[in-house]
Design a protein around this motif. Structure first.
Motif, mmCIF file in Angstrom:
data_model
loop_
_atom_site.group_PDB
_atom_site.id
_atom_site.type_symbol
_atom_site.label_atom_id
_atom_site.label_comp_id
_atom_site.label_asym_id
_atom_site.label_seq_id
_atom_site.Cartn_x
_atom_site.Cartn_y
_atom_site.Cartn_z
ATOM 1 N N SER A 61 0.814 -1.219 0.000
ATOM 2 C CA SER A 61 0.000 0.000 0.000
ATOM 3 C C SER A 61 0.844 1.264 0.000
ATOM 4 C CB SER A 61 -0.896 0.005 1.238
ATOM 5 O OG SER A 61 -0.102 0.098 2.419
ATOM 6 N N GLY A 62 2.070 1.152 0.514
ATOM 7 C CA GLY A 62 2.910 2.334 0.686
ATOM 8 C C GLY A 62 3.132 2.661 2.149
ATOM 9 N N GLY A 63 2.521 1.868 3.056
ATOM 10 C CA GLY A 63 2.710 2.050 4.481
ATOM 11 C C GLY A 63 3.870 1.216 5.005
ATOM 12 N N VAL A 64 4.165 1.375 6.299
ATOM 13 C CA VAL A 64 5.332 0.726 6.889
ATOM 14 C C VAL A 64 5.237 -0.791 6.846
ATOM 15 C CG1 VAL A 64 4.334 0.963 9.205
ATOM 16 C CG2 VAL A 64 6.793 0.587 8.950
ATOM 17 N N ASP A 65 4.057 -1.357 7.072
ATOM 18 C CA ASP A 65 3.940 -2.810 7.155
ATOM 19 C C ASP A 65 4.251 -3.487 5.832
ATOM 20 O OD1 ASP A 65 3.007 -2.850 9.910
ATOM 21 O OD2 ASP A 65 1.120 -2.052 9.144
ATOM 22 N N SER A 66 3.527 -3.126 4.794
ATOM 23 C CA SER A 66 3.701 -3.813 3.512
ATOM 24 C C SER A 66 5.040 -3.493 2.869
ATOM 25 C CB SER A 66 2.550 -3.461 2.562
ATOM 26 O OG SER A 66 2.447 -2.068 2.354
ATOM 27 N N MET A 67 5.546 -2.270 3.060
ATOM 28 C CA MET A 67 6.851 -1.911 2.500
ATOM 29 C C MET A 67 7.966 -2.706 3.182
ATOM 30 S SD MET A 67 6.526 0.789 0.240
ATOM 31 C CE MET A 67 7.620 2.189 0.451
ATOM 32 N N THR A 68 7.845 -2.883 4.490
ATOM 33 C CA THR A 68 8.849 -3.647 5.227
ATOM 34 C C THR A 68 8.802 -5.120 4.841
ATOM 35 O OG1 THR A 68 8.721 -2.091 7.083
ATOM 36 C CG2 THR A 68 9.675 -4.258 7.528
ATOM 37 N N LEU A 69 7.598 -5.670 4.713
ATOM 38 C CA LEU A 69 7.464 -7.068 4.324
ATOM 39 C C LEU A 69 8.071 -7.302 2.945
ATOM 40 C CD1 LEU A 69 6.388 -9.932 4.747
ATOM 41 C CD2 LEU A 69 4.202 -9.159 3.765
ATOM 42 N N ALA A 70 7.754 -6.444 1.988
ATOM 43 C CA ALA A 70 8.272 -6.613 0.633
ATOM 44 C C ALA A 70 9.800 -6.535 0.612
ATOM 45 C CB ALA A 70 7.671 -5.560 -0.293
ATOM 46 N N THR A 71 10.351 -5.578 1.368
ATOM 47 C CA THR A 71 11.804 -5.412 1.402
ATOM 48 C C THR A 71 12.478 -6.638 2.022
ATOM 49 O OG1 THR A 71 11.574 -3.009 1.581
ATOM 50 C CG2 THR A 71 13.685 -3.957 2.234
ATOM 51 N N PHE A 72 11.967 -7.093 3.147
ATOM 52 C CA PHE A 72 12.561 -8.241 3.837
ATOM 53 C C PHE A 72 12.481 -9.494 2.963
ATOM 54 C CE2 PHE A 72 12.431 -11.886 6.710
ATOM 55 C CZ PHE A 72 13.510 -11.628 7.538
ATOM 56 N N ALA A 73 11.308 -9.752 2.383
ATOM 57 C CA ALA A 73 11.125 -10.950 1.566
ATOM 58 C C ALA A 73 12.021 -10.906 0.328
ATOM 59 C CB ALA A 73 9.662 -11.087 1.162
ATOM 60 N N HIS A 74 12.101 -9.729 -0.298
ATOM 61 C CA HIS A 74 12.927 -9.599 -1.505
ATOM 62 C C HIS A 74 14.402 -9.843 -1.191
ATOM 63 C CE1 HIS A 74 14.305 -8.067 -5.373
ATOM 64 N NE2 HIS A 74 15.165 -7.299 -4.713
#
Length: 260
Positions: free
Chosen positions: A23-36
């Motif tokens: 979405s652009g918020g802290v949760d989804s951005m952090t998840l995407a970064t960590f998983a990537h």
């Protein structure tokens, strides 16, 4: 004791590929970064744009996608084509997420992942039902991570600015239940909150609400020192747009939901 990042890595390791709804918020951005950065699973990042998504959120996603080298897709979720969403019932989020996850499924066969965390389970979240119906996974929940844990992880990943982002639900959350969701109202909310943020202390809690009584300004304790200045801004913007200013009140999370 196994630390949260290790628990998260273990949960993500179950998948060969994930489509992370960002979405652009802290949760989804952090998840995407960590998983990537894990390298496995293979990660596709999906960001949906609509009148309910602040432009700065989309810009944030695009910037991080470039910096991290994400395989990313920006798409429209199509919720504004759904009259059930536009009617803005108490479970509006169910129809929003229904359209979002169905759109992602059209784009990829990957397992869909959200950035929901343990704290979200205590809120009224109709969107979680839409997620369950579509087998969306919530890695932070599975790893027993709270919002504070997610912010801590973001800092460890070097995402300091993202870690400090204030909670910023979609713009439709500013509209009181039963008032039809209208793109012009959401544009007004977005521009007003941007003006308010520029005049308030960094990170101050403030909301522009569309209510049955008119436009309401909600302020957290951290914004009260500038109350007079902020009220003046909203009063002027309401006058310019022919809207009624209904006054200022204390910030209350989820105050626009009128539950059955």
């Amino acid at each position: 004791m196994v630390e949260a990042p290790d628990r998260l890595a273990e949960r993500l390791g179950r998948f060969d590929a994930l489509a992370v709804a960002v979405s652009g918020g802290v949760d989804s951005m952090t998840l995407a970064t960590f998983a990537h950065r894990l390298g496995r699973p293979s990660v596709m990042v999906i960001h949906a744009v609509s009148p309910a998504v602040p432009q700065e959120a989309t810009e944030r996603v695009r910037a991080l996608a470039t910096a991290e080298g994400w395989q990313s897709v920006v798409t429209g979720a199509g919720e504004f084509d759904d009259p059930r969403y536009r009617d803005n019932p108490a479970n509006r989020c169910y129809f929003c997420k229904t359209n979002l996850y169905d759109r992602i499924r059209d784009l990829t066969p990957h397992v869909i992942a959200s950035g929901a965390n343990l704290d979200d389970l205590g809120d009224y979240r109709p969107g979680l039902l839409a997620a369950a119906e579509r087998d969306v996974v919530h890695p932070f929940v599975e790893a027993e991570m709270t919002k504070a844990d997610v912010r801590s992880l973001a800092r460890r990943l070097g995402l300091a600015d993202i870690a400090e982002l204030a909670a910023q639900p979609c713009l439709a959350s500013r509209v009181e239940t039963g008032i039809a969701i209208d793109a012009a109202d959401l544009a007004f909310v977005e521009s007003t909150e941007r003006r308010l943020a520029a005049s308030a202390d960094r990170g101050a809690t403030l909301r522009c609400r569309i209510t049955h009584d008119g436009v309401a300004l909600e302020l957290g304790d951290d914004a009260l020192p500038r109350r007079a200045e902020l009220e003046k801004i909203v009063t002027a913007l309401c006058a310019e747009s022919g809207r009624r200013f209904a006054g200022t009140r204390a910030y209350s999370r989820g105050s626009m939901f009128v539950r059955p």
